[in-house]
Scaffold this motif. Sequence first.
Motif, PDB file in Angstrom:
ATOM      1  N   GLU A 466       0.825  -1.204   0.000  1.00 22.43           N
ATOM      2  CA  GLU A 466       0.000   0.000   0.000  1.00 22.43           C
ATOM      3  C   GLU A 466       0.861   1.257   0.000  1.00 22.43           C
ATOM      4  OE1 GLU A 466      -2.261  -3.408   1.587  1.00 22.43           O
ATOM      5  OE2 GLU A 466      -0.317  -2.506   2.070  1.00 22.43           O
ATOM      6  N   LEU A 467       1.966   1.210   0.768  1.00 24.42           N
ATOM      7  CA  LEU A 467       2.862   2.362   0.830  1.00 24.42           C
ATOM      8  C   LEU A 467       3.610   2.529  -0.492  1.00 24.42           C
ATOM      9  CD1 LEU A 467       3.840   4.569   2.707  1.00 24.42           C
ATOM     10  CD2 LEU A 467       5.654   3.042   3.485  1.00 24.42           C
ATOM     11  N   THR A 468       4.033   1.421  -1.093  1.00 27.47           N
ATOM     12  CA  THR A 468       4.704   1.492  -2.399  1.00 27.47           C
ATOM     13  C   THR A 468       3.784   2.108  -3.444  1.00 27.47           C
ATOM     14  OG1 THR A 468       5.993  -0.489  -1.870  1.00 27.47           O
ATOM     15  CG2 THR A 468       5.844   0.133  -4.196  1.00 27.47           C
ATOM     16  N   TYR A 469       2.536   1.677  -3.468  1.00 29.54           N
ATOM     17  CA  TYR A 469       1.570   2.247  -4.414  1.00 29.54           C
ATOM     18  C   TYR A 469       1.390   3.749  -4.175  1.00 29.54           C
ATOM     19  CZ  TYR A 469      -2.961   3.690  -6.214  1.00 29.54           C
ATOM     20  OH  TYR A 469      -3.966   4.399  -6.822  1.00 29.54           O
ATOM     21  N   PHE A 470       1.248   4.140  -2.898  1.00 30.35           N
ATOM     22  CA  PHE A 470       0.979   5.549  -2.593  1.00 30.35           C
ATOM     23  C   PHE A 470       2.144   6.431  -3.015  1.00 30.35           C
ATOM     24  CE2 PHE A 470       0.744   9.309   0.090  1.00 30.35           C
ATOM     25  CZ  PHE A 470      -0.600   9.648  -0.027  1.00 30.35           C
ATOM     26  N   VAL A 471       3.373   6.031  -2.686  1.00 24.59           N
ATOM     27  CA  VAL A 471       4.538   6.855  -3.033  1.00 24.59           C
ATOM     28  C   VAL A 471       4.744   6.881  -4.549  1.00 24.59           C
ATOM     29  CG1 VAL A 471       7.024   7.149  -2.721  1.00 24.59           C
ATOM     30  CG2 VAL A 471       5.609   6.382  -0.812  1.00 24.59           C
ATOM     31  N   PHE A 472       4.513   5.747  -5.215  1.00 26.43           N
ATOM     32  CA  PHE A 472       4.685   5.700  -6.670  1.00 26.43           C
ATOM     33  C   PHE A 472       3.628   6.549  -7.382  1.00 26.43           C
ATOM     34  CE2 PHE A 472       4.090   3.750 -10.877  1.00 26.43           C
ATOM     35  CZ  PHE A 472       5.403   3.737 -11.337  1.00 26.43           C
ATOM     36  N   THR A 473       2.410   6.538  -6.853  1.00 24.32           N
ATOM     37  CA  THR A 473       1.327   7.300  -7.477  1.00 24.32           C
ATOM     38  C   THR A 473       1.409   8.779  -7.131  1.00 24.32           C
ATOM     39  OG1 THR A 473      -0.064   5.324  -7.259  1.00 24.32           O
ATOM     40  CG2 THR A 473      -1.176   7.380  -7.793  1.00 24.32           C
ATOM     41  N   PHE A 474       1.866   9.086  -5.907  1.00 22.28           N
ATOM     42  CA  PHE A 474       1.970  10.480  -5.455  1.00 22.28           C
ATOM     43  C   PHE A 474       3.410  10.770  -5.039  1.00 22.28           C
ATOM     44  CE2 PHE A 474      -2.201   8.744  -4.261  1.00 22.28           C
ATOM     45  CZ  PHE A 474      -3.030   9.536  -5.043  1.00 22.28           C
ATOM     46  N   PRO A 475       4.329  10.841  -5.998  1.00 25.18           N
ATOM     47  CA  PRO A 475       5.745  11.006  -5.645  1.00 25.18           C
ATOM     48  C   PRO A 475       6.056  12.339  -4.983  1.00 25.18           C
ATOM     49  CG  PRO A 475       5.416  11.221  -8.026  1.00 25.18           C
ATOM     50  CD  PRO A 475       4.121  10.754  -7.463  1.00 25.18           C
ATOM     51  N   ALA A 476       5.110  13.293  -4.997  1.00 24.92           N
ATOM     52  CA  ALA A 476       5.363  14.583  -4.347  1.00 24.92           C
ATOM     53  C   ALA A 476       5.512  14.437  -2.839  1.00 24.92           C
ATOM     54  CB  ALA A 476       4.226  15.566  -4.667  1.00 24.92           C
ATOM     55  N   VAL A 477       5.066  13.297  -2.270  1.00 25.48           N
ATOM     56  CA  VAL A 477       5.251  13.103  -0.822  1.00 25.48           C
ATOM     57  C   VAL A 477       6.736  13.017  -0.477  1.00 25.48           C
ATOM     58  CG1 VAL A 477       3.029  11.952  -0.550  1.00 25.48           C
ATOM     59  CG2 VAL A 477       5.055  10.582  -1.009  1.00 25.48           C
ATOM     60  N   LEU A 478       7.581  12.738  -1.470  1.00 27.39           N
ATOM     61  CA  LEU A 478       9.025  12.708  -1.203  1.00 27.39           C
ATOM     62  C   LEU A 478       9.544  14.096  -0.841  1.00 27.39           C
ATOM     63  CD1 LEU A 478      10.303  10.268  -3.998  1.00 27.39           C
ATOM     64  CD2 LEU A 478       9.816   9.774  -1.599  1.00 27.39           C
ATOM     65  N   LEU A 479       8.859  15.155  -1.319  1.00 30.53           N
ATOM     66  CA  LEU A 479       9.249  16.517  -0.920  1.00 30.53           C
ATOM     67  C   LEU A 479       9.033  16.710   0.577  1.00 30.53           C
ATOM     68  CD1 LEU A 479       7.740  18.598  -3.878  1.00 30.53           C
ATOM     69  CD2 LEU A 479      10.099  17.847  -3.574  1.00 30.53           C
ATOM     70  N   VAL A 480       7.922  16.175   1.088  1.00 31.52           N
ATOM     71  CA  VAL A 480       7.675  16.227   2.534  1.00 31.52           C
ATOM     72  C   VAL A 480       8.759  15.441   3.266  1.00 31.52           C
ATOM     73  CG1 VAL A 480       6.014  15.710   4.348  1.00 31.52           C
ATOM     74  CG2 VAL A 480       5.201  16.434   2.091  1.00 31.52           C
ATOM     75  N   LEU A 481       9.167  14.322   2.693  1.00 32.24           N
ATOM     76  CA  LEU A 481      10.209  13.494   3.287  1.00 32.24           C
ATOM     77  C   LEU A 481      11.532  14.256   3.350  1.00 32.24           C
ATOM     78  CD1 LEU A 481       9.591  10.575   4.137  1.00 32.24           C
ATOM     79  CD2 LEU A 481      10.937   9.807   2.197  1.00 32.24           C
TER      80      LEU A 481
END
Length: 508
Positions: A466-481
């Motif tokens: 589920e986490l892999t799907y979310f990060v792959f679909t919404f890669p902008a969360v890496l900016l928060v990271l």
Amino acid sequence: MRSLNLHLKVLITLLVVAGVLITGYQIFILGIPVTEDETEDLWNIDAKVEFQASPREPVKLQMFVPPLVQDYVSLHESFISNNYGVNVNRVDGNRIVTWSARRANGNQTLYYRLALTKRYSGEQPNPKGPIFRDSQIVEGAEKIAAEALLAPIRQHSADVETFISEAIKRVNNTNDDNVRLLLGGDASAENKARVVDLLLSIAHVPLERVHTIRLTSDQAQTPELWLRSFNGQNWLYFSPHTGQQGLPADRLIWWFGDSPLISLEGGRKAQVTFTLNNNEINAIRLAQRADETTDASLLEYSLYGLPLQTQQTYQIMIMIPLGVLVILILRNLGGLQTLGTFTPVLIALAFRETQLGFGIALFTVITAMGLMLRSYLEHLKLQMLPRLSVVLTFVVVLIAVISLLSHKLGLERGLSVALFPMVILTMTIERLSITWEERGGTHAFKVAIGTLIAATLAHLLMSIEELTYFVFTFPAVLLVLVGFMLAMGRYRGYRLTELFRFKAFLKD
């Protein structure tokens, strides 16, 4: 120093806000599903046209098909026929398909097939309509009956909407002598709509027929008649049976106007049979189909636009920052000692192929035997480069031997050991041996255990589908990271292990 702190805070804020806004736009505006198992309704509609062709005459059959500008998005549309030419034209807001053939004999069958969904439909334009029209000519008893009905309708209405609703209700009261006269003994929905149209024309109120299909699981369907009128701002839809205002959400508009659904030249006994079925489709696949078949750019600039094989690679790569975040937390906040930051993450990636338990065992065996070889080579006083070359060769041979033995013993999982990064294993052995020499075997053992613990936790996090799907679909969360990593970069407090280590000082 103060300006540097302000600069860092501004940078972190910008990264977090940008990541949240982009992700929110994808979820709430574009409607991209948050979870991979989310599903949406997909409707498949078949219109089967049957008729008997007249011999030695050209055949021309025309049928209305749904306008594509409405609350549903067409994902696939096909016209199925044998030796017929097919043309689609737009006439007065309608779409008409024309099947034509020079010669046809006997029973003929044509198909129109449509797949559509309500998701990703977006806000549709609101076309304008007339707000005034001329009266129909009516005389004699019909005129008197119409005027007798219009008087109470005007009295009990306040605007166009209530006027039309009241007119429909009056016409559906078949106990009224005036209504029975105007209906002429025909109480069908079409005839009632004709009488309503007559009454509204005398009042100069425009009215248009709307033919719809109800999206329901029932296999067989027939077009359902509705009425609509433009009030100067919006189209108002009415049921010709009850006067109910508002088109239900499960109605698909098929065509407008008084014309019949099909017209046929060169044949007879034409009839149309509608068949509907509803399927649930994976929401992300639906988004991809919407991208392919419509002008919607839902995933145009996402990783789903890459070739499938490349996508599979990026699904692994894009999880590496989360593995690095785990190592960062364990080292900076927990005080766990590991062989650097990236070595545990790369080992965690190798665990994806070998599975966790088998991977830890193989890693332990290969590293232990490599350390023994490294200790032996140290006695030979070799330089670093030849020593690394020998260790690397030993690792390759050991991997091959383990794979061969696993295959002979029927342990096919052992074959995946070949996917371990050989250079990483070699450098891990080298760094552990140096640590052993410089700080002793106990510290080297602690570092090795810490590395395995960190790699295990990183692997467990990176393996959550589920986490892999979310990060792959919404890669902008890496900016928060990245913003979180920058914030941790200025942390100068105690680590968790140091709190236990200096516990006595804290008491004093």
